[in-house]
Every structure is written in structure tokens, then in C-alpha cells.
Design a protein around this motif. Sequence first.
Motif, PDB file in Angstrom:
ATOM      1  N   LEU A 148       0.798  -1.225   0.000  1.00 31.34           N
ATOM      2  CA  LEU A 148       0.000   0.000   0.000  1.00 31.34           C
ATOM      3  C   LEU A 148       0.831   1.276   0.000  1.00 31.34           C
ATOM      4  CD1 LEU A 148      -2.900  -0.968   2.451  1.00 31.34           C
ATOM      5  CD2 LEU A 148      -2.911  -0.932  -0.055  1.00 31.34           C
ATOM      6  N   THR A 149       2.103   1.206   0.373  1.00 32.42           N
ATOM      7  CA  THR A 149       2.943   2.404   0.361  1.00 32.42           C
ATOM      8  C   THR A 149       3.693   2.589  -0.955  1.00 32.42           C
ATOM      9  OG1 THR A 149       4.745   1.156   1.413  1.00 32.42           O
ATOM     10  CG2 THR A 149       3.310   2.449   2.857  1.00 32.42           C
ATOM     11  N   THR A 150       3.594   1.613  -1.851  1.00 36.59           N
ATOM     12  CA  THR A 150       4.325   1.699  -3.114  1.00 36.59           C
ATOM     13  C   THR A 150       3.846   2.881  -3.956  1.00 36.59           C
ATOM     14  OG1 THR A 150       4.675  -0.687  -3.118  1.00 36.59           O
ATOM     15  CG2 THR A 150       4.952   0.455  -5.214  1.00 36.59           C
ATOM     16  N   GLY A 151       2.538   3.134  -3.938  1.00 34.76           N
ATOM     17  CA  GLY A 151       2.001   4.260  -4.698  1.00 34.76           C
ATOM     18  C   GLY A 151       2.590   5.583  -4.256  1.00 34.76           C
ATOM     19  N   ALA A 152       2.867   5.722  -2.968  1.00 36.96           N
ATOM     20  CA  ALA A 152       3.464   6.960  -2.458  1.00 36.96           C
ATOM     21  C   ALA A 152       4.856   7.170  -3.047  1.00 36.96           C
ATOM     22  CB  ALA A 152       3.532   6.919  -0.938  1.00 36.96           C
ATOM     23  N   GLY A 153       5.635   6.097  -3.128  1.00 39.99           N
ATOM     24  CA  GLY A 153       6.964   6.205  -3.718  1.00 39.99           C
ATOM     25  C   GLY A 153       6.908   6.590  -5.183  1.00 39.99           C
ATOM     26  N   CYS A 154       5.925   6.059  -5.905  1.00 36.46           N
ATOM     27  CA  CYS A 154       5.760   6.398  -7.321  1.00 36.46           C
ATOM     28  C   CYS A 154       5.386   7.869  -7.493  1.00 36.46           C
ATOM     29  CB  CYS A 154       4.691   5.511  -7.954  1.00 36.46           C
ATOM     30  SG  CYS A 154       5.130   3.763  -8.023  1.00 36.46           S
ATOM     31  N   ALA A 155       4.545   8.387  -6.594  1.00 38.77           N
ATOM     32  CA  ALA A 155       4.155   9.795  -6.639  1.00 38.77           C
ATOM     33  C   ALA A 155       5.357  10.701  -6.395  1.00 38.77           C
ATOM     34  CB  ALA A 155       3.061  10.062  -5.611  1.00 38.77           C
ATOM     35  N   VAL A 156       6.193  10.329  -5.430  1.00 41.13           N
ATOM     36  CA  VAL A 156       7.399  11.106  -5.146  1.00 41.13           C
ATOM     37  C   VAL A 156       8.318  11.129  -6.365  1.00 41.13           C
ATOM     38  CG1 VAL A 156       9.507  11.196  -3.761  1.00 41.13           C
ATOM     39  CG2 VAL A 156       7.312  10.723  -2.666  1.00 41.13           C
ATOM     40  N   ALA A 157       8.493   9.983  -7.002  1.00 37.76           N
ATOM     41  CA  ALA A 157       9.349   9.898  -8.190  1.00 37.76           C
ATOM     42  C   ALA A 157       8.833  10.799  -9.306  1.00 37.76           C
ATOM     43  CB  ALA A 157       9.432   8.452  -8.668  1.00 37.76           C
ATOM     44  N   ALA A 158       7.518  10.862  -9.488  1.00 31.62           N
ATOM     45  CA  ALA A 158       6.938  11.707 -10.532  1.00 31.62           C
ATOM     46  C   ALA A 158       7.226  13.178 -10.278  1.00 31.62           C
ATOM     47  CB  ALA A 158       5.427  11.460 -10.615  1.00 31.62           C
ATOM     48  N   VAL A 159       7.122  13.609  -9.020  1.00 30.22           N
ATOM     49  CA  VAL A 159       7.401  15.010  -8.689  1.00 30.22           C
ATOM     50  C   VAL A 159       8.887  15.324  -8.855  1.00 30.22           C
ATOM     51  CG1 VAL A 159       7.310  16.746  -6.865  1.00 30.22           C
ATOM     52  CG2 VAL A 159       5.428  15.139  -7.134  1.00 30.22           C
ATOM     53  N   VAL A 160       9.745  14.369  -8.507  1.00 29.57           N
ATOM     54  CA  VAL A 160      11.184  14.549  -8.712  1.00 29.57           C
ATOM     55  C   VAL A 160      11.487  14.726 -10.200  1.00 29.57           C
ATOM     56  CG1 VAL A 160      13.434  13.418  -8.574  1.00 29.57           C
ATOM     57  CG2 VAL A 160      11.882  13.349  -6.616  1.00 29.57           C
ATOM     58  N   ALA A 228       9.882  11.465   6.247  1.00 29.22           N
ATOM     59  CA  ALA A 228      10.410  12.832   6.210  1.00 29.22           C
ATOM     60  C   ALA A 228      11.328  13.041   5.006  1.00 29.22           C
ATOM     61  CB  ALA A 228      11.162  13.133   7.504  1.00 29.22           C
ATOM     62  N   ILE A 229      12.147  12.048   4.697  1.00 33.10           N
ATOM     63  CA  ILE A 229      13.065  12.180   3.559  1.00 33.10           C
ATOM     64  C   ILE A 229      12.298  12.166   2.243  1.00 33.10           C
ATOM     65  CG2 ILE A 229      14.977  11.094   2.331  1.00 33.10           C
ATOM     66  CD1 ILE A 229      16.027  10.145   5.023  1.00 33.10           C
ATOM     67  N   LEU A 230      11.294  11.292   2.126  1.00 32.98           N
ATOM     68  CA  LEU A 230      10.465  11.289   0.920  1.00 32.98           C
ATOM     69  C   LEU A 230       9.784  12.638   0.725  1.00 32.98           C
ATOM     70  CD1 LEU A 230       8.815   7.742   1.127  1.00 32.98           C
ATOM     71  CD2 LEU A 230      10.370   8.549  -0.660  1.00 32.98           C
ATOM     72  N   MET A 231       9.255  13.196   1.805  1.00 35.12           N
ATOM     73  CA  MET A 231       8.643  14.521   1.717  1.00 35.12           C
ATOM     74  C   MET A 231       9.697  15.572   1.368  1.00 35.12           C
ATOM     75  SD  MET A 231       5.931  16.239   1.718  1.00 35.12           S
ATOM     76  CE  MET A 231       4.811  14.966   2.331  1.00 35.12           C
ATOM     77  N   GLY A 232      10.907  15.382   1.879  1.00 37.44           N
ATOM     78  CA  GLY A 232      11.996  16.301   1.548  1.00 37.44           C
ATOM     79  C   GLY A 232      12.315  16.285   0.064  1.00 37.44           C
ATOM     80  N   TYR A 233      12.260  15.094  -0.557  1.00 39.61           N
ATOM     81  CA  TYR A 233      12.461  15.006  -2.004  1.00 39.61           C
ATOM     82  C   TYR A 233      11.421  15.845  -2.750  1.00 39.61           C
ATOM     83  CZ  TYR A 233      15.834  11.122  -1.754  1.00 39.61           C
ATOM     84  OH  TYR A 233      16.948  10.353  -1.534  1.00 39.61           O
ATOM     85  N   VAL A 234      10.179  15.754  -2.301  1.00 37.34           N
ATOM     86  CA  VAL A 234       9.098  16.494  -2.951  1.00 37.34           C
ATOM     87  C   VAL A 234       9.302  17.997  -2.797  1.00 37.34           C
ATOM     88  CG1 VAL A 234       6.629  16.990  -2.878  1.00 37.34           C
ATOM     89  CG2 VAL A 234       7.425  14.632  -2.715  1.00 37.34           C
ATOM     90  N   VAL A 235       9.571  18.422  -1.570  1.00 40.01           N
ATOM     91  CA  VAL A 235       9.744  19.849  -1.294  1.00 40.01           C
ATOM     92  C   VAL A 235      10.948  20.406  -2.046  1.00 40.01           C
ATOM     93  CG1 VAL A 235      10.257  21.541   0.512  1.00 40.01           C
ATOM     94  CG2 VAL A 235       8.605  19.713   0.950  1.00 40.01           C
ATOM     95  N   ALA A 236      12.071  19.684  -2.010  1.00 42.58           N
ATOM     96  CA  ALA A 236      13.277  20.147  -2.700  1.00 42.58           C
ATOM     97  C   ALA A 236      13.053  20.244  -4.213  1.00 42.58           C
ATOM     98  CB  ALA A 236      14.443  19.204  -2.402  1.00 42.58           C
ATOM     99  N   SER A 237      12.358  19.260  -4.776  1.00 42.08           N
ATOM    100  CA  SER A 237      12.097  19.277  -6.224  1.00 42.08           C
ATOM    101  C   SER A 237      11.236  20.471  -6.612  1.00 42.08           C
ATOM    102  CB  SER A 237      11.406  17.974  -6.642  1.00 42.08           C
ATOM    103  OG  SER A 237      12.216  16.859  -6.375  1.00 42.08           O
ATOM    104  N   LEU A 238      10.190  20.737  -5.811  1.00 41.45           N
ATOM    105  CA  LEU A 238       9.310  21.859  -6.108  1.00 41.45           C
ATOM    106  C   LEU A 238      10.002  23.202  -5.887  1.00 41.45           C
ATOM    107  CD1 LEU A 238       5.916  20.601  -4.626  1.00 41.45           C
ATOM    108  CD2 LEU A 238       6.600  20.722  -7.033  1.00 41.45           C
TER     109      LEU A 238
END
Length: 250
Positions: A148-160, A228-238
Motif C-alpha cells: 500500500l505504500t508503493t504508490g506513495a513512492g511512485c508519486a514522489v518519483a513523478a514530482v522529482v 520525512a526524507i520522501l517529503m523532503g524530495y518532494v519539497v526540494a524538487s518543487l
Amino acid sequence: MMDIVASEWVKLRSLRATYYVLASTLSALVLTGFAAYSISRYFDTNGPGGDPVGTGLGLSSDIPPVLFGMLGVFAISGEYTTGMIRLTLTTVRSRWTLLLAKAVVVAAVAAVAGQALALATYVTAQAVVGGRPIGASFAEHAVLTEVLTTGAGCAVAAVVGLGLATVLRSTPAALIALVVLPLSPAVLERFLPAPWNDWISSLTIPSLTRQLAAVPDAGALGPATAAAILMGYVVASLLLGALAINHRDV
């Protein structure tokens, strides 16, 4: 904001590259099925002692982040190539709002498609394994959470991917960066002593996703730190994308 999101959704679904990327994710199922079959054959021949199949998600875990990252790249790189970005920025005065709307769209598509792919991957692996004790059941610890958490990782990758394309303004450059950057931790791991090598290898999106699900031996980080690190990837990319699109001529 909702009108901009709706407009970006129309753009994304009108791109042929979107459907090519989504179709390419099926390669993860093929790789998972082949790897599960090979492991099952080894078990039949040699008995216990080989690598388990588990959920099957780990057998092709490096593929979805790259492919969904490509989805993020194509969401904006084509507009730079054709010059359509000028018309877009004339229509949408706030460049930050535009980037955020694109991020919402690609993240939503990647999360839904990635989640569907994760479920299909799990079912494929368990179907190949059959009754052998090398698969994984939803009753086991962290199995359902991992799926169930795999989709979250895919979303992070898309934003990166979206952030990389916004900064680089080039489809080939962004795609190369998307492939090279995830390989960096694996390369650095070989030259660093313990425990730094374990920590570095834990920073990839696939590893962080599994650590988010508290999968045993997935990495050196806990679920809260991984989140926190996954969210950091999103924030840094944006943030990097926003700085790039706001402080230079298009």
C-alpha cells in the motif's frame, strides 16, 4: 487553482508519452514473474536456502520510480521544447501555482497507477510461487503496508522528475539525470565504510518506500525518518523547480 489542475490533467492525458510510460510499467510485471519463476525453480531443485520471493515488489523495485519519474519529466519538458510554455505562463501568471498544479496531477496519476502496479506485481509473484513457502501473505507483518505504500513512492518519483525537467528544461538531460541520480547511492555505497554505506543505500526511493512500510532489513532508517526524507524530495524538487522557473527567462 482547480481550473489550472483540470487544464494540466487535460494536457497530461493528451500526451502520447503518458500512455507509453504507463504501458512500460508492465515490464515490472514481466521481470517479477521471471524472477519469481527462477527462484521457485531453485527452491524445487535445491530446497530452502535461496532468496525468498516475498511480496515480489523487491524483484523489480528500481523500474517504477524511473518510469513514473519520466511521467513527471514529460509533463513539462515538451512545453519547453515546443515553446508552449510561453503561452502557458501568459495564461497562468503565477509560475509557482502552475508548477504546483502540474505536481498535483503527475503525483495523483503516479500514485494511482503505481498502486495498481504494486497490487498486480504482488498477485503475479504469489501466483508464480503457488504453495511454496517463499511467498508472502497479507497476514504477515508489513506485507500489506509494503504493497500500500508503493504508490506513495511512485508519486514522489513523478514530482522529482517534474522538478528535474523544470530545472534542466531539456527532455534528454532530465531523463539522463533521472537514471543517473538513483544510481549514485549504489556507487557511493561501495566506497564508504559501515555504517555510512548502509545509510547511503537507504536513501533511494525504493528503499525509503520499504522503510516507510517498516519492512524488516529494508534499510537503516525508521518509518518516520523515511517519510520525512520522501517529503523532503518532494519539497526540494518543487523549490528548485520554482526557483528555476521564476528567476530566468523561459
